[in-house]
Design an enzyme around this catalytic site. Structure first.
Site, PDB file in Angstrom:
ATOM      1  N   TYR A 155       0.805  -1.148  -0.100  1.00 17.75           N
ATOM      2  CA  TYR A 155      -0.074   0.018   0.092  1.00 17.75           C
ATOM      3  C   TYR A 155       0.761   1.215   0.146  1.00 17.75           C
ATOM      4  O   TYR A 155       0.653   2.342  -0.637  1.00 17.75           O
ATOM      5  CB  TYR A 155      -1.059  -0.164   1.304  1.00 17.75           C
ATOM      6  CG  TYR A 155      -1.896   1.109   1.402  1.00 17.75           C
ATOM      7  CD1 TYR A 155      -2.983   1.192   0.544  1.00 17.75           C
ATOM      8  CD2 TYR A 155      -1.519   2.204   2.485  1.00 17.75           C
ATOM      9  CE1 TYR A 155      -4.009   2.165   0.745  1.00 17.75           C
ATOM     10  CE2 TYR A 155      -2.614   3.272   2.443  1.00 17.75           C
ATOM     11  CZ  TYR A 155      -3.493   2.999   1.574  1.00 17.75           C
ATOM     12  OH  TYR A 155      -4.526   4.264   1.692  1.00 17.75           O
ATOM     13  N   LYS A 159       1.011   4.179  -2.917  1.00 20.37           N
ATOM     14  CA  LYS A 159       0.752   5.687  -2.511  1.00 20.37           C
ATOM     15  C   LYS A 159       1.865   6.509  -2.848  1.00 20.37           C
ATOM     16  O   LYS A 159       1.879   7.595  -3.159  1.00 20.37           O
ATOM     17  CB  LYS A 159       0.138   5.756  -1.031  1.00 20.37           C
ATOM     18  CG  LYS A 159      -0.807   4.855  -0.752  1.00 20.37           C
ATOM     19  CD  LYS A 159      -2.186   5.675  -1.644  1.00 20.37           C
ATOM     20  CE  LYS A 159      -3.458   4.963  -1.564  1.00 20.37           C
ATOM     21  NZ  LYS A 159      -4.739   5.452  -2.473  1.00 20.37           N
TER      22      LYS A 159
END
Ligand code: NAP
Length: 248
Positions: A155, A159
């Site tokens: 993740y 990002k």
């Protein structure tokens, strides 16, 4: 007069959580909306709310990781709503786990939706924006992309990648009046995503928030509405943290 009267915005993942709040806020500012999700039934309620604001709302079943579907979303938006001014890449997922135990498919799926999904939608949106010599691309990243997080290597990488994508698009597209910015929310509880976070981890995160409270989807939506508007015409390539001061 709304900030976005006469404009058309696409919000990926607009059925719930932060995406829903963004879609409603942009509609309240006068924009017509196209939202896309995988589970199209779940988007019916937000479409009704948007129509209740006297705005049009197109709902499409799209997996943003699929380039063809992303391209059809943009085509349908222009075909049915007439133009495209704002793209908000909000759709995102988590598949958390420590690196040692992280499955390859969990890495691939998170990168495919969170990062490649934004690339797919931006690539499709840029052509009509270039023609119109204007547009706004807003990528929803995360404070985790700025500072990393144990158990979220996939993740955080997706990002952080979104921030690089944002800055590159900002440089590529500035001469054509198109801006690209990222919004980095901190902890926003009660969405599908944070519902999965253990309460003690949420409390730990909150202890690091100088403003002393968690964020709301509306806090994020206000920032997006500003960046989407004419008022933000001289802002590009930036990452705006909406995190109560968690990262500074
Ligand atoms: P959420 O409640 O889980 O909502 C995610 C949305 O994305 C849903 O509408 C979902 O609909 C859609 N979606 C997921 N995969 C998709 C795909 N492949 N194609 C199209 N749509 C897809 O999540 P949220 O908490 O509101 O998060 C929204 C964004 O904010 C994400 O990018 C997230 O990383 C970011 N963010 C959230 C927080 C937080 O604390 N909540 C903090 C920082 C950043 P379907 O499942 O029906 O497809």
């Amino acid at each position: 007069m709304g900030l976005l009267d006469g404009k058309v915005a696409v919000v990926t993942g607009g059925s719930r959580g932060i995406g829903r709040a963004i879609a409603l806020r942009l509609a309240a500012e006068g924009a017509d909306l196209a939202i896309c999700v995988r589970n199209v039934e779940a988007a019916g309620a937000v479409a009704t709310e948007i129509e209740g604001l006297a705005r049009r709302c197109l709902v499409r079943q799209v997996d943003v990781a699929n380039a063809q579907q992303a391209s059809e979303l943009i085509e349908a938006t222009i075909g049915e709503l007439g133009r495209l001014d704002v793209l908000v890449n909000n759709a995102g997922i988590t598949r958390d786990g420590l690196l040692m135990r992280m499955k390859e498919e969990d890495w691939d799926e998170v990168l495919a939706i969170n990062l490649k999904g934004a690339f797919n939608c931006a690539k499709a949106a840029v052509r009509p924006m270039l023609k119109a010599r204007g547009g706004r691309i807003i990528n929803i990243t995360s404070v985790v992309g700025l500072q990393g997080n144990a158990g979220q290597a996939n993740y955080a990488a997706s990002k952080a990648g979104l921030i690089g994508l944002t800055k590159s698009l900002a440089r590529e597209l500035a001469s054509r009046g198109i801006t690209a910015n990222a919004v980095a929310p901190g902890l926003v509880p009660d969405t599908g995503m944070t519902g999965e976070l253990a309460e003690d981890i949420q409390e730990q995160m909150l202890a690091g928030v100088p403003l002393g409270r968690a964020g709301t989807p509306e806090d994020v939506a206000h920032a997006v509405a500003f960046l989407a508007s004419e008022q933000a015409a001289y802002i590009t390539g930036q990452v705006l943290a909406v995190d109560g001061g968690m990262v500074m």
